[in-house]
Design a protein around this motif. Structure first.
Motif, PDB file in Angstrom:
ATOM      1  N   UNK A 267     -70.224 -54.575  80.573  1.00 53.28           N
ATOM      2  CA  UNK A 267     -69.179 -54.284  79.580  1.00 53.28           C
ATOM      3  C   UNK A 267     -69.361 -55.032  78.257  1.00 53.28           C
ATOM      4  N   UNK A 268     -69.661 -56.340  78.250  1.00 54.22           N
ATOM      5  CA  UNK A 268     -69.832 -57.022  76.960  1.00 54.22           C
ATOM      6  C   UNK A 268     -70.973 -56.444  76.117  1.00 54.22           C
ATOM      7  N   UNK A 269     -72.066 -56.053  76.760  1.00 56.37           N
ATOM      8  CA  UNK A 269     -73.193 -55.457  76.022  1.00 56.37           C
ATOM      9  C   UNK A 269     -72.805 -54.167  75.341  1.00 56.37           C
ATOM     10  N   UNK A 270     -71.971 -53.368  75.992  1.00 62.94           N
ATOM     11  CA  UNK A 270     -71.477 -52.114  75.419  1.00 62.94           C
ATOM     12  C   UNK A 270     -70.449 -52.402  74.326  1.00 62.94           C
ATOM     13  N   UNK A 271     -69.543 -53.323  74.606  1.00 62.72           N
ATOM     14  CA  UNK A 271     -68.474 -53.634  73.657  1.00 62.72           C
ATOM     15  C   UNK A 271     -69.005 -54.094  72.313  1.00 62.72           C
ATOM     16  N   UNK A 272     -70.040 -54.909  72.317  1.00 63.88           N
ATOM     17  CA  UNK A 272     -70.467 -55.576  71.082  1.00 63.88           C
ATOM     18  C   UNK A 272     -71.734 -55.012  70.440  1.00 63.88           C
ATOM     19  N   UNK A 273     -72.167 -53.811  70.828  1.00 64.03           N
ATOM     20  CA  UNK A 273     -73.432 -53.314  70.270  1.00 64.03           C
ATOM     21  C   UNK A 273     -73.338 -52.855  68.820  1.00 64.03           C
ATOM     22  N   UNK A 274     -72.132 -52.860  68.248  1.00 66.25           N
ATOM     23  CA  UNK A 274     -71.980 -52.538  66.822  1.00 66.25           C
ATOM     24  C   UNK A 274     -71.598 -53.758  65.986  1.00 66.25           C
ATOM     25  N   UNK A 275     -71.684 -54.934  66.587  1.00 66.29           N
ATOM     26  CA  UNK A 275     -71.474 -56.165  65.824  1.00 66.29           C
ATOM     27  C   UNK A 275     -72.707 -56.390  64.946  1.00 66.29           C
ATOM     28  N   UNK A 276     -72.541 -57.135  63.868  1.00 68.30           N
ATOM     29  CA  UNK A 276     -73.656 -57.423  62.966  1.00 68.30           C
ATOM     30  C   UNK A 276     -73.829 -58.932  62.835  1.00 68.30           C
ATOM     31  N   UNK A 277     -75.034 -59.352  62.609  1.00 67.75           N
ATOM     32  CA  UNK A 277     -75.344 -60.774  62.555  1.00 67.75           C
ATOM     33  C   UNK A 277     -74.509 -61.511  61.506  1.00 67.75           C
ATOM     34  N   UNK A 278     -74.144 -60.825  60.431  1.00 63.95           N
ATOM     35  CA  UNK A 278     -73.362 -61.481  59.380  1.00 63.95           C
ATOM     36  C   UNK A 278     -71.850 -61.431  59.625  1.00 63.95           C
ATOM     37  N   UNK A 279     -71.430 -60.876  60.763  1.00 68.62           N
ATOM     38  CA  UNK A 279     -70.011 -60.848  61.112  1.00 68.62           C
ATOM     39  C   UNK A 279     -69.239 -59.654  60.585  1.00 68.62           C
ATOM     40  N   UNK A 280     -69.924 -58.672  60.001  1.00 71.02           N
ATOM     41  CA  UNK A 280     -69.225 -57.518  59.411  1.00 71.02           C
ATOM     42  C   UNK A 280     -69.163 -56.308  60.339  1.00 71.02           C
ATOM     43  N   UNK A 281     -69.594 -56.464  61.574  1.00 71.71           N
ATOM     44  CA  UNK A 281     -69.583 -55.340  62.514  1.00 71.71           C
ATOM     45  C   UNK A 281     -68.238 -55.167  63.192  1.00 71.71           C
ATOM     46  N   UNK A 282     -68.239 -54.352  64.228  1.00 75.24           N
ATOM     47  CA  UNK A 282     -67.007 -54.113  64.981  1.00 75.24           C
ATOM     48  C   UNK A 282     -67.315 -54.128  66.470  1.00 75.24           C
ATOM     49  N   UNK A 283     -66.345 -54.371  67.325  1.00 77.22           N
ATOM     50  CA  UNK A 283     -64.903 -54.402  67.104  1.00 77.22           C
ATOM     51  C   UNK A 283     -64.335 -55.791  66.818  1.00 77.22           C
ATOM     52  N   UNK A 284     -65.108 -56.868  66.994  1.00 77.58           N
ATOM     53  CA  UNK A 284     -64.546 -58.215  66.891  1.00 77.58           C
ATOM     54  C   UNK A 284     -65.106 -59.074  65.771  1.00 77.58           C
ATOM     55  N   UNK A 285     -65.915 -58.495  64.905  1.00 77.33           N
ATOM     56  CA  UNK A 285     -66.532 -59.251  63.806  1.00 77.33           C
ATOM     57  C   UNK A 285     -67.248 -60.510  64.295  1.00 77.33           C
ATOM     58  N   UNK A 286     -67.932 -60.378  65.445  1.00 76.70           N
ATOM     59  CA  UNK A 286     -68.718 -61.502  65.950  1.00 76.70           C
ATOM     60  C   UNK A 286     -69.899 -61.732  65.015  1.00 76.70           C
ATOM     61  N   UNK A 287     -70.418 -62.955  65.061  1.00 79.04           N
ATOM     62  CA  UNK A 287     -71.479 -63.345  64.141  1.00 79.04           C
ATOM     63  C   UNK A 287     -72.594 -64.056  64.908  1.00 79.04           C
ATOM     64  N   UNK A 288     -73.838 -63.779  64.548  1.00 79.64           N
ATOM     65  CA  UNK A 288     -74.978 -64.505  65.093  1.00 79.64           C
ATOM     66  C   UNK A 288     -75.012 -64.535  66.603  1.00 79.64           C
ATOM     67  N   UNK A 289     -75.158 -65.745  67.143  1.00 75.25           N
ATOM     68  CA  UNK A 289     -75.293 -65.924  68.586  1.00 75.25           C
ATOM     69  C   UNK A 289     -74.003 -65.671  69.354  1.00 75.25           C
ATOM     70  N   UNK A 290     -72.896 -65.431  68.667  1.00 74.54           N
ATOM     71  CA  UNK A 290     -71.665 -65.018  69.354  1.00 74.54           C
ATOM     72  C   UNK A 290     -71.856 -63.628  69.979  1.00 74.54           C
TER      73      UNK A 290
END
Length: 149
Positions: free
Chosen positions: A62-85
């Protein structure tokens, strides 16, 4: 480890599973999406993650699916995760999925990019959208296995 590699392969196959609940008129739309339609599309990773979390067998994916549109600079979705987050699995899928999207025809894009242009785009977005090391490995190790340049 082999089981993690297998999980990444599975995530790569099912990362868009949440799109099965999105109306095909949005998924196949040839013109730009409205703000509301984009919000619906952005929810597909959350929906897919919830679907996987509802089963004991696939919860770990589930986490791999949830965060596959996050971007390294934190501008992705759904949680605006950044880098190693961003989970490693998601960072790998992000590069592979973007490459596939660039070189494939889509309802909203009839002319796919040529391989060299897609590689240039991955390099350009390395460090902001994509993990630099994963992008480098993808270009150096994965692409040559499937495409002659």
């Amino acid at each position: 480890p082999e089981n993690r590699v297998n999980d990444i392969k599975t995530i790569g196959t099912i990362h868009d599973i949440g799109k099965i609940v999105i109306d095909s008129s949005i998924l196949e739309k040839k013109s730009p999406l409205t703000k509301k339609e984009r919000e619906i599309i952005y929810n597909h990773s959350l929906i897919g993650s919830r679907m996987l979390s509802s089963t004991h067998e696939y919860t770990r994916l589930a986490p791999g699916v949830l965060h596959n549109h996050e971007k390294m600079d934190g501008t992705g979705y759904p949680n605006n995760l950044k880098g190693d987050q961003i989970p490693l699995e998601s960072r790998i899928i992000s590069v592979a999925d973007a490459f596939d999207a660039m070189i494939s025809s889509r309802p909203y894009k009839k002319n796919p990019m040529i391989i060299k242009d897609a590689i240039a785009e991955i390099i350009k977005c390395s460090g902001t959208q994509f993990d630099k090391e994963i992008a480098k490995l993808f270009i150096e190790k994965v692409i040559p296995k499937f495409y002659s340049l």
